[in-house]
Write a protein that holds these residues in place. Structure first.
Motif, PDB file in Angstrom:
ATOM      1  N   GLU A  38     -44.673 -59.706  44.991  1.00 55.43           N
ATOM      2  CA  GLU A  38     -44.039 -58.429  44.663  1.00 55.43           C
ATOM      3  C   GLU A  38     -43.840 -58.271  43.146  1.00 55.43           C
ATOM      4  N   GLY A  78     -48.123 -45.234  46.965  1.00 62.61           N
ATOM      5  CA  GLY A  78     -47.837 -46.097  48.117  1.00 62.61           C
ATOM      6  C   GLY A  78     -47.558 -47.547  47.749  1.00 62.61           C
ATOM      7  N   ARG A  79     -47.521 -47.832  46.452  1.00 65.76           N
ATOM      8  CA  ARG A  79     -47.159 -49.158  45.931  1.00 65.76           C
ATOM      9  C   ARG A  79     -47.675 -50.336  46.776  1.00 65.76           C
ATOM     10  N   THR A  80     -46.762 -51.142  47.335  1.00 63.45           N
ATOM     11  CA  THR A  80     -47.218 -52.335  48.058  1.00 63.45           C
ATOM     12  C   THR A  80     -48.168 -51.960  49.191  1.00 63.45           C
ATOM     13  N   HIS A 126     -43.689 -60.487  56.629  1.00 64.09           N
ATOM     14  CA  HIS A 126     -42.917 -59.713  55.645  1.00 64.09           C
ATOM     15  C   HIS A 126     -41.551 -59.402  56.235  1.00 64.09           C
ATOM     16  N   ASN A 128     -39.166 -57.392  56.110  1.00 67.90           N
ATOM     17  CA  ASN A 128     -38.538 -56.085  56.014  1.00 67.90           C
ATOM     18  C   ASN A 128     -38.714 -55.415  57.380  1.00 67.90           C
ATOM     19  N   PHE A 132     -41.146 -49.947  57.676  1.00 67.17           N
ATOM     20  CA  PHE A 132     -41.184 -49.647  56.242  1.00 67.17           C
ATOM     21  C   PHE A 132     -42.638 -49.459  55.813  1.00 67.17           C
ATOM     22  N   TRP A 133     -42.921 -48.412  55.069  1.00 71.16           N
ATOM     23  CA  TRP A 133     -44.295 -48.025  54.696  1.00 71.16           C
ATOM     24  C   TRP A 133     -45.175 -47.761  55.932  1.00 71.16           C
ATOM     25  N   ARG A 135     -45.813 -49.630  58.252  1.00 78.09           N
ATOM     26  CA  ARG A 135     -46.680 -50.795  58.446  1.00 78.09           C
ATOM     27  C   ARG A 135     -47.020 -51.033  59.912  1.00 78.09           C
ATOM     28  N   TRP A 163     -33.255 -56.778  48.040  1.00 80.23           N
ATOM     29  CA  TRP A 163     -33.736 -55.960  49.154  1.00 80.23           C
ATOM     30  C   TRP A 163     -33.641 -56.611  50.524  1.00 80.23           C
ATOM     31  N   ILE A 190     -45.932 -61.398  52.254  1.00 79.45           N
ATOM     32  CA  ILE A 190     -45.548 -60.389  51.260  1.00 79.45           C
ATOM     33  C   ILE A 190     -44.125 -60.697  50.789  1.00 79.45           C
ATOM     34  N   LEU A 192     -40.565 -60.427  48.458  1.00 82.22           N
ATOM     35  CA  LEU A 192     -39.651 -59.284  48.311  1.00 82.22           C
ATOM     36  C   LEU A 192     -38.618 -59.440  47.189  1.00 82.22           C
ATOM     37  N   HIS A 195     -38.123 -57.531  43.333  1.00 80.82           N
ATOM     38  CA  HIS A 195     -38.252 -56.081  43.492  1.00 80.82           C
ATOM     39  C   HIS A 195     -37.275 -55.376  42.569  1.00 80.82           C
ATOM     40  N   ASP A 254     -48.984 -57.477  43.502  1.00 79.09           N
ATOM     41  CA  ASP A 254     -49.314 -56.250  44.238  1.00 79.09           C
ATOM     42  C   ASP A 254     -49.389 -55.012  43.348  1.00 79.09           C
ATOM     43  N   HIS A 255     -48.540 -54.959  42.334  1.00 81.05           N
ATOM     44  CA  HIS A 255     -48.531 -53.797  41.424  1.00 81.05           C
ATOM     45  C   HIS A 255     -47.618 -54.100  40.248  1.00 81.05           C
TER      46      HIS A 255
HETATM   47  C1  GP9 Z   1     -41.131 -53.253  51.031  1.00 82.45           C
HETATM   48  C2  GP9 Z   1     -41.877 -54.046  50.015  1.00 82.45           C
HETATM   49  C3  GP9 Z   1     -41.748 -53.427  48.663  1.00 82.45           C
HETATM   50  O1  GP9 Z   1     -41.319 -53.677  52.330  1.00 82.45           O
HETATM   51  O2  GP9 Z   1     -43.180 -54.257  50.387  1.00 82.45           O
HETATM   52  O3  GP9 Z   1     -42.423 -52.243  48.583  1.00 82.45           O
HETATM   53  P1  GP9 Z   1     -42.676 -51.501  47.194  1.00 82.45           P
HETATM   54  O4  GP9 Z   1     -41.423 -50.720  46.885  1.00 82.45           O
HETATM   55  O5  GP9 Z   1     -42.961 -52.543  46.155  1.00 82.45           O
HETATM   56  O6  GP9 Z   1     -43.849 -50.653  47.472  1.00 82.45           O
END
Ligand code: GP9
Length: 412
Positions: A38, A78-80, A126, A128, A132-133, A135, A163, A190, A192, A195, A254-255
């Motif tokens: 992350e 869409g980040r991650t 992951h 979370n 979320f997203w 997924r 988070w 993944i 976290l 973040h 990831d970004h």
């Molecule tokens: C959330 C984690 C972070 O589950 O993958 O997401 P991000 O905010 O980095 O896209």
């Protein structure tokens, strides 16, 4: 129909699908373990803050690994989730919003599904909430066998940072699932903890914060270090469990973690003024491919991006996937890439960096005549547009040859 053929023709003619790298087949019957780190940017690698290494474990690991030091993230809003989409499909994310949300139910040729057909068990870890997203929905389309989301972990006040579940507890608690997993497996962890806004209780911090006008950048360093330590602990657990020797471990950022809003503080840290050219260069994230038994230090300077991981991993596994449409190239192929494209049409080639309507020499960062970037500019836009059409019109429905998608086509 015809649109799909046009795109297939474009890919055949333009995207080099060389598979003749030395590493072809090296991962056959081995486990693939991805670690999506992350918000870890490449500038922390081999750098110090207050005289302390930021990522001592990764810095050491690089000495025994393939390390790509010009590897760019290519995510958008869409980040991650966009990074996951790039890595599993070798397609570009969309211009507006997370493709996991807007087109998560499309037909795709995701790596999890492909490797599954070759006897691999595919999964994601992951901690979370599964939705979320989006997924849980998108992972179905990508073909994962299993998603170890938050409910597979014991999350409490003690082991929560920022988070959610701390990276150290996350890797620790994952081991019991990993040990009993059918092999060979294809899996992704993944992280976290690192973040935004990078809040870490002092008792977990091994290094001091930076001192600048940006609280975000200041706090970033100790949380990056925390993730570095969590990855080290995971490697130790893999070794203890005996899984290490049978696995190939791929770590990538990831970004970005520090946005342009913090350019002043970043400039203070890097000791230079941050130009638009530097902002593009700051989109580099680490990529480390660690193959136990292949322990010599190889830094690969080639310009590469997240879109290249799918063809690389499939080639390493010795899986031919000729009918597929991918925009990436094998990272280990000798040829340079045509370009690494970003979602806004900016790009990097071996020679140039194009951003904010300006063409820069990649080595020196000097502005050069716009005509040098002009031809690539058009190709980039054309390619992004083709990738978008595949997604907007769900064209893989018509491309797949398996019975499931043939049924879908008949119902149209
Ligand atoms: C959330 C984690 C972070 O589950 O993958 O997401 P991000 O905010 O980095 O896209």
């Amino acid at each position: 129909g015809s649109k799909l053929s046009e795109i297939e023709k474009y890919v055949d003619q333009n995207v080099d699908d060389t598979t003749s790298s030395d590493l072809r087949g090296i991962a056959k019957d081995k486990n693939i373990i991805y670690i999506s780190a992350e918000s870890v940017q490449n500038f922390v690698i081999n750098r110090k803050v207050n005289g302390e290494e930021i990522t001592p474990f990764l810095n050491d690991l690089i000495k025994d690994s393939y390390y790509f030091n010009n590897f760019y993230h290519q995510v958008n809003l869409g980040r991650t989730s966009d990074s996951e989409f790039l890595v599993e499909n070798s397609l570009y994310p969309l211009p507006n919003g997370s493709v996991f949300f807007t087109h998560g139910q499309n037909e795709y040729n995701g790596v999890p599904e492909i490797v599954n057909e070759h006897g691999y068990y595919s999964s994601v870890f992951h901690a979370n909430n599964k939705s979320f997203w989006n997924r849980d929905v998108a992972y179905e389309s990508l073909g994962y066998d299993q998603f170890y989301s938050q409910r597979y972990f014991n999350v409490n006040e003690e082991n929560t940072i920022g988070w959610g579940l701390s990276d150290k507890a996350f890797f620790d608690q994952s081991m019991k699932y990993l040990k009993s997993m059918p092999q060979p497996f294809y899996t992704k962890f993944i992280t976290l903890t690192n973040h935004h806004p990078y809040e870490l209780d002092e008792k977990y911090a091994s290094i001091d914060q930076f001192d600048s006008n940006s609280k975000t950048l200041n706090q970033y360093f100790p949380t990056v270090r925390y993730t570095d330590e969590a990855i080290e602990q995971f490697f130790n657990n893999l070794k203890e469990s005996g899984l290490y020797e049978d696995s190939i471990i791929i770590i990538y950022g990831d970004h970005f973690g520090i946005s342009e809003n913090h350019n002043k503080a970043m400039g203070q840290y890097l000791n230079k003024e941050i130009t638009p050219y530097d902002t593009v260069q700051l989109q580099r994230v680490p990529l480390i491919i660690h193959i136990p038994g292949h322990e010599d230090d190889r830094v690969i300077e080639k310009v590469t991006g997240q879109i290249d991981l799918k063809p690389t991993v499939l080639n390493m596994m010795g899986i031919k996937n000729e009918e597929d449409i991918m925009f990436g190239n094998d990272l280990f192929a000798d040829k340079p890439k045509r370009f690494v494209a970003f979602r806004d049409g900016d790009f990097v080639t071996e020679d140039y960096v194009y951003t904010k309507n300006t063409c820069y020499d990649r080595e020196s960062g000097e502005e050069v005549d716009g005509s040098f970037c002009e031809p690539t500019k058009d190709q980039v836009l054309k390619e992004l547009n083709y990738s978008d059409q595949l997604i907007y019109e769900d064209l893989f429905r018509f491309q797949n040859t398996d019975s499931n998608s043939a049924d879908k086509e008949n119902k149209e």
